[in-house]
Enzyme design. Structure first.
Site, PDB file in Angstrom:
ATOM      1  CE  LYS A 167     -26.699  65.076  -2.868  1.00 53.05           C
ATOM      2  NZ  LYS A 167     -27.040  63.979  -2.226  1.00 53.05           N
ATOM      3  CG  ASP A 196     -29.224  63.789   0.712  1.00 49.64           C
ATOM      4  OD1 ASP A 196     -28.963  63.143   1.943  1.00 49.64           O
ATOM      5  OD2 ASP A 196     -29.035  62.927  -0.289  1.00 49.64           O
ATOM      6  CD  GLU A 222     -31.888  61.048   0.095  1.00 49.68           C
ATOM      7  OE1 GLU A 222     -30.881  60.494  -0.156  1.00 49.68           O
ATOM      8  OE2 GLU A 222     -32.682  61.690  -0.566  1.00 49.68           O
ATOM      9  CD  GLU A 248     -27.610  57.650   0.114  1.00 52.62           C
ATOM     10  OE1 GLU A 248     -26.250  57.602  -0.348  1.00 52.62           O
ATOM     11  OE2 GLU A 248     -28.245  58.375  -0.207  1.00 52.62           O
ATOM     12  CG  ASP A 271     -28.533  51.671  -3.781  1.00 49.55           C
ATOM     13  OD1 ASP A 271     -28.347  50.753  -4.619  1.00 49.55           O
ATOM     14  OD2 ASP A 271     -27.921  52.553  -4.145  1.00 49.55           O
ATOM     15  CG  HIS A 298     -29.349  56.182  -3.216  1.00 48.05           C
ATOM     16  ND1 HIS A 298     -28.126  55.255  -3.513  1.00 48.05           N
ATOM     17  CD2 HIS A 298     -28.733  57.318  -3.265  1.00 48.05           C
ATOM     18  CE1 HIS A 298     -27.135  56.192  -3.502  1.00 48.05           C
ATOM     19  NE2 HIS A 298     -27.492  57.225  -3.666  1.00 48.05           N
TER      20      HIS A 298
END
Length: 361
Positions: A167, A196, A222, A248, A271, A298
């Site tokens: 992240k 992400d 992401e 997602e 997703d 996801h």
């Protein structure tokens, strides 16, 4: 016959297994909304969708008040027809996440029933391209972790998985860079690293950070921007060699089509719960295939392993274990690859006693 005579919905709350924080939120609890469908010949299918802490009761209300009554009396084999009728019945709330989650819970139940009736596992019934899919880890990359903790997790991940996602979104860009450099140096250049941002940036900031990350050989960046900023994703994609991943937070196949047509993304993370089920998930995956774009779904690894295995462009499955409290068997992993279950149905070994204990509505 295969006429639906019973359709019930219930919510099971599953606590997270560890603290999970990203740039915009904290994953507190998984509200897991289930739909169980029974047919006149004794068939039973179980499907599900999820939220990460809010909205579960709204999904449940939509199911109970509007969608499940329409399911009674329908032929469970006609999954496409059922999906379209239920979608049409919710025009005033589509396209939107609550409706997509409700549709997904029904659709996955019908696919479970289809596979059970056919005696086939989902990965074969949905396409059967391969049985093993590379696995990457997210559990060791949460934003609240220190650099030392990230490095420790990355070293462990490099021995077990094919990649790892970290992240990003620290207030100071140098801190993001420092953390990523430390991890890259620890694992070498043969291990896939993804990042992400969880929709936390402006286009200008995403371009700036992508430039700062350029030397780190990232597999993808992401959700850098809010999902409705398609033009921003176009500008970012044109400005960086790092593949841009989205999905997602997209809730229909048409939204994915716009991203792909405009060159706004080069990795699709559709997703199944958030796009409305297995039926639209497969459409998105095959749409991406026509653009020569990989699919890396996801979350929901227990379901997505079978879907990613079913299609030619299924590139990775994301490792975030979240169903261990309500299942009796974990995802099978071999040499960094997830194996799609071979038994008929969705292939998820639900623990009904544990689910009953955690049912809240």
């Amino acid at each position: 016959m295969t006429i639906v005579r019973r359709a019930e919905a219930f919510q099971v709350n599953v606590q997270v297994e560890r603290v999970r924080t990203d740039a915009v939120q904290r994953f507190v609890v998984q509200e897991t909304v289930f739909v169980e469908v029974g047919t006149d010949d004794g068939g039973v299918g179980l499907g599900y969708a999820f939220t990460i802490g809010t909205g579960g009761s709204s999904v449940l209300a939509l199911l109970r008040d509007h969608l499940l009554p329409r399911l009674i009396g329908r032929d469970a084999r006609r999954i496409e027809a059922v999906w379209h009728e239920l979608f049409a019945a919710t025009r005033s709330t589509t396209v939107g996440l609550i409706t997509s989650l409700a549709l997904a819970a029904i659709d996955t139940a019908l696919w479970d029933l289809r596979c059970l009736r056919a005696g086939e596992p989902l990965w074969r019934a949905a396409g059967g391209f391969r049985q093993e899919v590379p696995l990457y880890d997210t559990e060791g990359g949460w934003l609240q972790l220190t650099t030392d903790e990230l490095v420790t997790g990355a070293k462990a991940a490099s021995e077990s998985w094919c990649g790892m996602k970290l992240k990003i979104g620290k207030e100071v860009i140098g801190e993001d860079v420092e953390r990523l450099v430390a991890v890259r140096e620890a694992v070498g250049d043969r291990f896939a690293l993804m990042v992400d941002a969880n929709q936390s940036m402006t286009c200008a900031e995403a371009i700036r950070r992508a430039d700062a990350f350029a030397r780190l050989d990232l597999t993808w960046l992401e959700e850098p921007l809010p999902a409705d900023d398609v033009s921003g994703h176009v500008r970012l994609s044109r400005s960086t060699a790092i593949p841009v991943a989205v999905g997602e937070s997209l809730y229909s196949a048409a939204q994915f089509r716009e991203y792909l047509q405009r060159g706004a993304a080069s990795i699709v993370q559709v997703d199944a719960a958030r796009v409305g089920g297995i039926t639209p998930w497969l459409k998105v995956a095959h749409l991406a295939e026509t653009f020569n774009v990989d699919v890396c779904p996801h979350f929901l690894m227990e379901l997505h392993v079978s879907l990613a295995a079913a299609v030619p462009n299924g590139r990775y499955v994301e490792h975030i274990p979240q169903l261990r409290a309500i299942t009796t068997r974990e995802l099978e992993i071999r040499d960094g690859h997830a194996l799609a279950p071979d038994e008929p149905g969705l292939g998820i070994a639900w623990d009904r006693d544990a689910m009953d204990d955690l049912t809240v509505a």
